[in-house]
Design a protein around this motif. Structure first.
Motif, PDB file in Angstrom:
ATOM      1  N   MET A 106      25.138  58.594 119.866  1.00 50.07           N
ATOM      2  CA  MET A 106      25.264  57.228 119.375  1.00 50.07           C
ATOM      3  C   MET A 106      24.004  56.868 118.589  1.00 50.07           C
ATOM      4  O   MET A 106      22.897  57.180 119.004  1.00 50.07           O
ATOM      5  N   THR A 145      21.491  50.439 116.734  1.00 51.46           N
ATOM      6  CA  THR A 145      21.961  49.122 116.317  1.00 51.46           C
ATOM      7  C   THR A 145      20.724  48.257 116.187  1.00 51.46           C
ATOM      8  O   THR A 145      19.995  48.065 117.162  1.00 51.46           O
ATOM      9  N   ASP A 169      28.692  46.068 118.578  1.00 59.49           N
ATOM     10  CA  ASP A 169      29.214  46.907 119.661  1.00 59.49           C
ATOM     11  C   ASP A 169      30.731  47.045 119.560  1.00 59.49           C
ATOM     12  O   ASP A 169      31.285  48.128 119.799  1.00 59.49           O
ATOM     13  N   LYS A 170      31.424  45.969 119.191  1.00 60.72           N
ATOM     14  CA  LYS A 170      32.882  46.035 119.019  1.00 60.72           C
ATOM     15  C   LYS A 170      33.248  46.955 117.857  1.00 60.72           C
ATOM     16  O   LYS A 170      34.219  47.706 117.930  1.00 60.72           O
ATOM     17  N   ARG A 195      31.443  49.482 116.819  1.00 58.57           N
ATOM     18  CA  ARG A 195      31.126  50.838 117.282  1.00 58.57           C
ATOM     19  C   ARG A 195      32.237  51.371 118.201  1.00 58.57           C
ATOM     20  O   ARG A 195      32.552  52.571 118.179  1.00 58.57           O
ATOM     21  N   ALA A 196      32.851  50.510 118.999  1.00 56.78           N
ATOM     22  CA  ALA A 196      33.936  50.934 119.883  1.00 56.78           C
ATOM     23  C   ALA A 196      35.211  51.252 119.094  1.00 56.78           C
ATOM     24  O   ALA A 196      36.045  52.033 119.555  1.00 56.78           O
ATOM     25  N   ARG A 197      35.333  50.664 117.928  1.00 58.84           N
ATOM     26  CA  ARG A 197      36.550  50.815 117.125  1.00 58.84           C
ATOM     27  C   ARG A 197      36.489  52.004 116.166  1.00 58.84           C
ATOM     28  O   ARG A 197      37.508  52.612 115.869  1.00 58.84           O
ATOM     29  N   TRP A 198      35.303  52.289 115.633  1.00 58.19           N
ATOM     30  CA  TRP A 198      35.122  53.371 114.667  1.00 58.19           C
ATOM     31  C   TRP A 198      34.012  54.295 115.137  1.00 58.19           C
ATOM     32  O   TRP A 198      33.135  53.881 115.897  1.00 58.19           O
ATOM     33  N   GLU A 199      34.019  55.525 114.639  1.00 61.95           N
ATOM     34  CA  GLU A 199      32.943  56.470 114.935  1.00 61.95           C
ATOM     35  C   GLU A 199      31.811  56.211 113.951  1.00 61.95           C
ATOM     36  O   GLU A 199      31.872  56.635 112.795  1.00 61.95           O
TER      37      GLU A 199
END
Length: 152
Positions: free
Chosen positions: A1, A4, A69-70, A72-76
């Motif tokens: 990861m 951010t 964060d949202k 990041r959870a949705r896309w790589e």
């Protein structure tokens, strides 16, 4: 990861420097997408001389981090940088920078647009415009809510 980085400040930012820092630090990224928002000279049919942005320190950064964060959870994604200015800004001044890196351009473009759509409606900023008729607070726009809704 990846990283951010969320910064809210009065001082201007250097887009090239921010991009160079990300490029040097991200060997896996094949794409870097940048969006820079600037103060425009018209809004709702009226001339604008300046824009003042106010916020709640701490709360604003937390809200923007949650949006990142949202994404990041949705896309790589590799890295996300959001720098947002506050205080009095004149026409042509930079307001916001959103940088997103990813292995592929499609994800980087979508994530950058997602972050900006959510930032416009969910981050606690208040905007006051200076017009020839005086100052006025800017209300939330229906078009911003529609832009955010398309991601749900």
């Amino acid at each position: 990861m990846g990283i951010t980085k969320v910064i809210v400040r009065h001082e201007d930012f250097d887009v090239s420097r921010e991009m160079e820092e990300l490029r040097k630090g991200s060997g896996s990224a094949g794409a870097m997408v940048a969006f820079t928002g600037v103060v425009r000279n018209r809004n709702q049919g009226d001339d604008i001389f300046a824009l003042t942005l106010e916020h709640y320190p701490g709360m604003t950064e937390s809200a923007i981090t949650a949006i990142a964060d949202k994404a990041r959870a949705r896309w790589e994604l590799d890295d996300i940088v959001v720098i947002h200015r506050v205080g009095r800004l004149e026409v042509g001044d930079q307001i916001v920078l959103c940088l997103v890196t990813s292995a592929h351009r499609g994800e980087a473009f979508e994530a950058c647009e997602y972050i900006m759509d959510w930032l416009k409606t969910e981050a606690p900023f208040w905007k006051k415009e200076e017009t020839p008729s005086g100052s006025r607070w800017v209300d939330a726009r229906e078009s911003d809510e529609k832009a955010k809704a398309r991601w749900q």
